[in-house]
Design a protein around this motif. Structure first.
Motif, PDB file in Angstrom:
ATOM      1  N   TRP A  88      -8.350 -22.343  43.232  1.00 48.97           N
ATOM      2  CA  TRP A  88      -6.985 -22.573  43.504  1.00 48.97           C
ATOM      3  C   TRP A  88      -6.776 -20.967  44.320  1.00 48.97           C
ATOM      4  N   ALA A  89      -7.006 -19.917  43.701  1.00 46.84           N
ATOM      5  CA  ALA A  89      -7.018 -18.669  44.303  1.00 46.84           C
ATOM      6  C   ALA A  89      -7.222 -18.569  45.697  1.00 46.84           C
ATOM      7  N   ALA A  90      -8.502 -19.005  45.860  1.00 46.00           N
ATOM      8  CA  ALA A  90      -9.016 -18.893  47.172  1.00 46.00           C
ATOM      9  C   ALA A  90      -8.471 -19.826  48.301  1.00 46.00           C
ATOM     10  N   VAL A  91      -8.100 -20.975  47.877  1.00 46.93           N
ATOM     11  CA  VAL A  91      -7.431 -21.842  48.726  1.00 46.93           C
ATOM     12  C   VAL A  91      -5.907 -21.348  49.265  1.00 46.93           C
ATOM     13  N   ILE A  93      -5.512 -18.099  49.897  1.00 51.63           N
ATOM     14  CA  ILE A  93      -5.702 -17.061  50.939  1.00 51.63           C
ATOM     15  C   ILE A  93      -6.022 -17.866  52.456  1.00 51.63           C
ATOM     16  N   SER A  94      -6.785 -18.566  52.456  1.00 51.40           N
ATOM     17  CA  SER A  94      -7.003 -19.144  53.688  1.00 51.40           C
ATOM     18  C   SER A  94      -8.185 -20.223  53.221  1.00 51.40           C
ATOM     19  N   ALA A  95      -8.444 -21.101  54.329  1.00 49.03           N
ATOM     20  CA  ALA A  95      -9.401 -22.308  54.276  1.00 49.03           C
ATOM     21  C   ALA A  95     -10.723 -21.575  54.435  1.00 49.03           C
ATOM     22  N   GLU A  96     -10.706 -20.615  55.047  1.00 45.88           N
ATOM     23  CA  GLU A  96     -12.158 -19.865  55.367  1.00 45.88           C
ATOM     24  C   GLU A  96     -12.604 -19.120  54.218  1.00 45.88           C
ATOM     25  N   VAL A  97     -11.621 -18.638  53.502  1.00 39.81           N
ATOM     26  CA  VAL A  97     -12.192 -18.026  52.272  1.00 39.81           C
ATOM     27  C   VAL A  97     -12.381 -19.027  51.196  1.00 39.81           C
ATOM     28  N   PHE A  98     -11.485 -20.202  51.071  1.00 36.40           N
ATOM     29  CA  PHE A  98     -12.226 -21.240  50.223  1.00 36.40           C
ATOM     30  C   PHE A  98     -13.343 -21.768  50.444  1.00 36.40           C
ATOM     31  N   PHE A  99     -13.626 -22.059  51.771  1.00 34.61           N
ATOM     32  CA  PHE A  99     -15.164 -22.460  51.833  1.00 34.61           C
ATOM     33  C   PHE A  99     -16.186 -21.402  51.723  1.00 34.61           C
ATOM     34  N   ALA A 100     -15.867 -20.146  51.785  1.00 35.33           N
ATOM     35  CA  ALA A 100     -16.977 -19.214  51.538  1.00 35.33           C
ATOM     36  C   ALA A 100     -17.190 -19.203  49.942  1.00 35.33           C
ATOM     37  N   VAL A 101     -15.969 -19.243  49.106  1.00 40.76           N
ATOM     38  CA  VAL A 101     -16.221 -19.259  47.716  1.00 40.76           C
ATOM     39  C   VAL A 101     -16.721 -20.365  47.112  1.00 40.76           C
ATOM     40  N   VAL A 102     -16.505 -21.589  47.814  1.00 39.12           N
ATOM     41  CA  VAL A 102     -17.220 -22.668  47.431  1.00 39.12           C
ATOM     42  C   VAL A 102     -18.868 -22.733  47.681  1.00 39.12           C
ATOM     43  N   SER A 103     -19.118 -22.107  48.967  1.00 40.90           N
ATOM     44  CA  SER A 103     -20.580 -21.946  49.273  1.00 40.90           C
ATOM     45  C   SER A 103     -21.197 -21.141  48.190  1.00 40.90           C
ATOM     46  N   GLY A 104     -20.653 -20.011  47.866  1.00 31.45           N
ATOM     47  CA  GLY A 104     -21.359 -19.175  46.891  1.00 31.45           C
ATOM     48  C   GLY A 104     -21.291 -19.790  45.685  1.00 31.45           C
ATOM     49  N   PHE A 105     -20.481 -20.400  45.205  1.00 32.47           N
ATOM     50  CA  PHE A 105     -20.417 -21.057  43.935  1.00 32.47           C
ATOM     51  C   PHE A 105     -21.525 -22.303  44.035  1.00 32.47           C
ATOM     52  N   ALA A 106     -21.598 -23.073  45.003  1.00 32.84           N
ATOM     53  CA  ALA A 106     -22.392 -24.102  45.083  1.00 32.84           C
ATOM     54  C   ALA A 106     -23.943 -23.596  45.235  1.00 32.84           C
ATOM     55  N   LEU A 107     -24.192 -22.392  45.832  1.00 31.98           N
ATOM     56  CA  LEU A 107     -25.567 -21.984  46.076  1.00 31.98           C
ATOM     57  C   LEU A 107     -26.309 -21.513  44.784  1.00 31.98           C
ATOM     58  N   CYS A 108     -25.471 -20.849  43.961  1.00 27.46           N
ATOM     59  CA  CYS A 108     -25.643 -20.316  42.601  1.00 27.46           C
ATOM     60  C   CYS A 108     -26.020 -21.449  41.730  1.00 27.46           C
ATOM     61  N   TYR A 109     -25.137 -22.443  41.570  1.00 24.32           N
ATOM     62  CA  TYR A 109     -25.186 -23.480  40.855  1.00 24.32           C
ATOM     63  C   TYR A 109     -26.475 -24.628  41.159  1.00 24.32           C
ATOM     64  N   VAL A 110     -26.567 -24.666  42.487  1.00 22.56           N
ATOM     65  CA  VAL A 110     -27.814 -25.375  43.077  1.00 22.56           C
ATOM     66  C   VAL A 110     -29.228 -24.718  42.709  1.00 22.56           C
ATOM     67  N   VAL A 111     -29.084 -23.627  42.733  1.00 25.72           N
ATOM     68  CA  VAL A 111     -30.463 -22.913  42.701  1.00 25.72           C
ATOM     69  C   VAL A 111     -30.764 -22.938  41.035  1.00 25.72           C
ATOM     70  N   THR A 112     -29.823 -22.862  40.357  1.00 26.09           N
ATOM     71  CA  THR A 112     -29.827 -22.662  38.808  1.00 26.09           C
ATOM     72  C   THR A 112     -30.238 -23.973  38.475  1.00 26.09           C
ATOM     73  N   MET A 113     -29.794 -25.244  38.538  1.00 29.47           N
ATOM     74  CA  MET A 113     -30.279 -26.269  38.385  1.00 29.47           C
ATOM     75  C   MET A 113     -31.543 -26.732  38.733  1.00 29.47           C
ATOM     76  N   LEU A 114     -31.775 -26.306  39.979  1.00 29.42           N
ATOM     77  CA  LEU A 114     -33.226 -26.713  40.642  1.00 29.42           C
ATOM     78  C   LEU A 114     -34.306 -25.918  39.753  1.00 29.42           C
ATOM     79  N   HIS A 115     -33.915 -24.852  39.318  1.00 29.35           N
ATOM     80  CA  HIS A 115     -34.744 -23.968  38.552  1.00 29.35           C
ATOM     81  C   HIS A 115     -34.961 -24.761  37.211  1.00 29.35           C
ATOM     82  N   ILE A 116     -33.888 -25.103  36.557  1.00 29.19           N
ATOM     83  CA  ILE A 116     -33.816 -25.851  35.117  1.00 29.19           C
ATOM     84  C   ILE A 116     -34.674 -26.862  35.458  1.00 29.19           C
TER      85      ILE A 116
END
Length: 130
Positions: A88-91, A93-116
């Motif tokens: 919510w805080a990211a959106v 600010i701007s759509a660009e910042v929101f997508f940067a936050v989402v991509s950071g969140f997704a990468l960390c989550y996907v890498v961790t779940m793949l590892h598990i």
């Protein structure tokens, strides 16, 4: 359960660090260095959510079934609130910042779940964590 959760922590940290470094270098190389902070916020929010999930799972191994269920429900609500606040805080600010936050969140989550998942499937050696 505790042994499975703790055995590959060093390798997971190395994976997360490697992927983060690649992402940050790609932001800088593409001339979008101003989005690195937003990306890191999303990455760290995912790390906090995952840490909360792993910590509560670890802790619930010593609790009764009812108490463990309550712990996991509380953790689920806490993770959802964290995700909502950060996104919510990211959106705001701007759509660009929101997508940067989402991509950071997704990468960390996907890498961790793949590892598990690889750990659970036996593709990662459970006996020795680098």
């Amino acid at each position: 359960m505790r042994e499975v959760l703790s055995v590959c922590a060093k390798r997971l940290v190395a994976w997360l660090g490697g992927f983060a470094l690649m992402a940050l270098v790609s932001f800088a190389a593409s001339g979008r260095a101003e989005l690195i902070g937003a990306w890191l916020i999303g990455y760290l929010a995912a790390a906090v959510c995952l840490w909360n999930l792993i910590w509560r799972t670890w802790r619930s191994t010593t609790l009764t079934v009812e108490r463990a269920k309550r712990e996991m429900r509380q953790g689920f609500v806490l993770r959802l609130v964290t995700i909502f606040i950060v996104f919510w805080a990211a959106v705001q600010i701007s759509a660009e910042v929101f997508f940067a936050v989402v991509s950071g969140f997704a990468l960390c989550y996907v890498v961790t779940m793949l590892h598990i998942m690889l750990l659970a499937l036996g593709r990662i050696d459970k006996g020795k964590a680098d």
